[in-house]
Design an enzyme around this catalytic site. Structure first.
Site, PDB file in Angstrom:
ATOM      1  N   ASP A 195      24.863  25.743  24.639  1.00  0.00           N
ATOM      2  CA  ASP A 195      23.465  25.908  25.032  1.00  0.00           C
ATOM      3  C   ASP A 195      23.153  25.484  26.470  1.00  0.00           C
ATOM      4  OD1 ASP A 195      23.742  25.987  22.298  1.00  0.00           O
ATOM      5  OD2 ASP A 195      22.049  24.705  21.858  1.00  0.00           O
ATOM      6  N   TRP A 237      34.589  23.810  20.290  1.00  0.00           N
ATOM      7  CA  TRP A 237      33.442  22.915  20.184  1.00  0.00           C
ATOM      8  C   TRP A 237      33.883  21.505  19.793  1.00  0.00           C
ATOM      9  CZ3 TRP A 237      31.098  19.770  16.643  1.00  0.00           C
ATOM     10  CH2 TRP A 237      29.776  19.391  16.899  1.00  0.00           C
ATOM     11  N   GLU A 286      16.444  26.718  15.672  1.00  0.00           N
ATOM     12  CA  GLU A 286      17.066  25.939  16.732  1.00  0.00           C
ATOM     13  C   GLU A 286      16.425  26.304  18.067  1.00  0.00           C
ATOM     14  OE1 GLU A 286      21.462  24.865  15.873  1.00  0.00           O
ATOM     15  OE2 GLU A 286      21.402  27.047  15.951  1.00  0.00           O
TER      16      GLU A 286
END
Length: 670
Positions: A139, A163, A322
């Site tokens: 993000d 990740w 989100e």
């Protein structure tokens, strides 16, 4: 019913007939779009040995990628200098990614047998899209403008191309394109963010303070809490050091909200009325019935908070929201302008002002927005159209685009949108190339005053400064079933603007309705309709065995009116079989008197397209193996069976690289 026709062929400039879309281009098992989960990672002694070998391979690949030389003649044959290596266990969670990830969950078996070469992998790295030097990114966070510099923070794993260990990377730029990497802004070093410094937003206060609210994942329970940080020295144009508040966490999940369903605070806004001077912050969530929520909190000091008496908004069945974003939009110019017409986040509601509410849906990993009216007295928001509410209506982008975030640029008085563009290749390929994900080209956002019902998104005007040599092709006739090559030289970094016109008599002559067409379930550019598809093929090789198609598809509705779809077809974008390949797209509004127009940005493994001035946008990650280096080409095509199409105007510029690099310690200029 669309009649069956023979496979289309055409005469190219040399007089040789060629198929538009070869039948012999298997998509691989990933092309159907099914996303398979990986088995849990199980470290072994063998894994440790393999990891060491893998590290040596990654060093070589990273060096090649960092050089980013796009001047080699010809493509690279499959199998040459092939990288064959066992894959170490993922450093991410069991599935290899987090719940914040949109990477395709490809299996670890047969799909991962493509023989990537170092040259292929090095070519995939982009030249003018923002990327960190290496490893995983997701993000965009806390974008802002401060003392002559644009700042971008982002979710980053400094240790691996998957990740995990999420920190805040930080970069600065004078122009939103030429970025300089700075040291990490924040790392997971407290109990309230030990499992990750997750997404957040920046707010500039009237006294010059900058406050950053972000989500932390706690050490003991992985609960999601909100935390406060401020620059150690706000007079520093580069904002190099950040200090976390002793009051953290400043917000914890309220009763009725799950401990892992409370994240991603927005930029705060304030519309003072009477004695109410509190700032408002929205946070994404969901309830026990799976309704997506935007919660609102009021604060005077960003340390103490009171919940608003009502939800800002909720939409049943949309699941976890989100990266909620909330901002005002004013009447624009009616076209995708490069600057102006933006409103500061705290602009007061009133006549001519609408508010956009956007949520990134965790369920399907798309960014949805709606336009509506904000009531500051109750801190509630109401959509203009219930049919186009958040999560069930419009999207920012119909391709690979997620977790977006806007900010207000006070210099050019514009609202700028960032979006995370994840990978659609395998995790194995990400590890081999040493990086994963890019940020989209920043886009200006305006209300489309011609329709009044959608936004316009357009690449920031600074992109035009990257333009180098250009060519124009005007009045190109595209007969039915034709493909026309365009000689543009190097075709891996391009800015394309094209305008198409369909013969009016052809459109009027179609009497049958076609109500079943949908970009994502169609045959892509290979399918033939009466009035489409037609458009451009980018990142294509000479024999069209690889191509990414960007096109329009017209059809008659049941009421006799023309409808226009804008689509992007990845099904033949790459010969690699360890990819997810899809056809993306949606309807695009086309008003009376308008021609069909598209702008396309090509940057190695990413293609961003904007139809009708930015009413509908599509982003694709594509990974050519043959249409690379000097073997990449551009074509016009018309695969319709009934429509004669003219490319009224096609302008194509080669784009320079942005040369993103570390910040030089001895200077403060680019």
């Amino acid at each position: 019913m669309i009649p069956a026709v023979a496979d289309p062929t055409t005469l190219d400039g040399g007089g040789a007939r060629r198929p538009l879309l070869p039948e012999t281009d298997p998509r691989g098992r990933a092309a159907a779009g099914a996303e398979q989960k990986r088995p849990p990672a199980t470290p072994t002694v063998l894994t440790a040995v393999v990891s060491a070998v893998l590290l040596l391979v990654l060093v070589a690949v990273t060096v090649l990628a960092s050089q980013h030389v796009d001047g080699q003649a010809g493509g690279v044959p499959a199998g040459e200098d092939a990288v064959v290596v066992e894959v170490a266990a993922s450093r991410g969670v069991a599935e290899g990614v987090s719940e914040k990830s949109t990477a395709p969950l490809l299996g670890s078996g047969a799909l991962q047998d493509f023989s990537w070469t170092n040259a292929m992998l090095a070519w995939q790295r982009t030249a003018f899209h923002f990327q960190p030097p290496k490893n995983w990114m997701n993000d965009p966070n806390g974008p802002l403008y401060h003392k002559g510099w644009y700042h971008l923070f982002y979710q980053w794993n400094p240790d691996s191309a998957v990740w995990g260990n999420i920190t805040w990377g930080h970069a600065v730029s004078r122009d939103l394109l030429h970025w300089l990497h700075l040291p990490l802004a924040m790392v997971p070093d407290h109990p309230y963010d030990a499992n990750g410094v997750w997404s957040g937003s920046a707010t500039r206060l009237p006294d010059g303070r900058i406050v950053m609210l972000y989500t932390g994942s706690t050490a003991e329970s992985s609960a999601q809490v909100q935390n406060l940080a401020e620059p150690a020295d706000a007079s520093d144009p580069l904002l190099r050091e950040w200090v976390k508040s002793d009051a953290n966490p400043v917000l914890v999940p309220p009763p009725g909200i799950g401990p892992t369903d409370f994240r991603d605070p927005t930029t705060a806004c304030r519309t003072p009325a009477g004695n109410d001077t509190a700032w408002r912050v929205a946070i994404g969530s969901k309830d026990r019935d799976h309704a997506g929520l935007a919660l609102v909190y009021r604060t005077e000091d960003f340390v103490r908070y009171d919940p608003a008496p009502a939800l800002m908004h909720a939409v049943p069945g949309t699941g976890m929201w989100e990266c909620v974003d909330f901002y005002p939009v004013a009447a624009g110019s009616g076209a995708a302008a490069g600057s102006g017409d933006g409103l500061e986040t705290s602009a007061a509601p009133g006549p001519g002002v609408k508010h956009v509410l956007k949520a990134s849906l965790d369920d399907d990993k798309h960014d949805y927005y709606a336009i509506g009216t904000y009531d500051p007295a109750t801190d509630t928001w109401t959509p203009d159209s219930a049919e186009d509410d958040v999560g069930i209506g419009l999207r920012y982008d119909y391709g690979k685009y997620y977790a977006s975030k806007t900010f207000y640029d006070p210099v050019l008085r514009r609202r700028v949108l960032w979006g995370w563009v994840g990978e659609t290749d395998s995790e194995r390929a990400d590890i081999l190339k040493g990086w994963a994900s890019v940020q989209s080209i920043p886009r200006t956002v305006l209300l489309d005053t011609k329709t009044g019902s959608n936004l316009l998104q357009w690449p920031v005007v600074e992109v035009e400064n990257l333009r180098m040599s250009g060519k124009s092709f005007d009045g190109v006739a595209l007969d039915r079933g034709s493909v026309v090559p365009l000689d543009v030289g190097k075709a891996t970094q391009l800015d394309i603007e094209a305008v198409f016109e369909v013969d009016a008599s052809d459109a009027a002559g179609v009497t049958e309705a076609d109500v079943t067409f949908n970009c994502s379930t169609s045959a892509g550019a290979a399918g033939r309709g009466l009035l489409g598809p037609f458009g451009l093929l980018v990142l294509a090789d000479d024999d069209l065995s690889e191509q990414t198609a960007v096109y329009f598809y017209l059809l008659k509705g049941t009421d006799g009116s023309l409808q226009t779809f804008f689509c992007q077809d990845e099904l033949r974008a790459s010969k690699a079989n360890d990819l997810v390949k899809r056809v993306y797209g949606s309807l695009v509004p086309v008003l009376d008197g308008e021609n069909l127009s598209v702008r396309i940005l090509v940057d190695h493994s990413i293609v961003e397209s904007f139809a009708q001035g930015g009413r509908t946008c599509i982003t694709s990650r594509v990974y050519p193996t043959r249409a690379i280096y000097d073997s990449a080409r551009v074509f016009l095509f018309n695969n319709a069976t009934h429509a004669h199409v003219k490319a009224k105007s096609v302008k194509i510029w080669q784009l320079n690289s942005a040369y993103i690099r570390p910040y030089p310690a001895t200077t403060t200029s680019l």
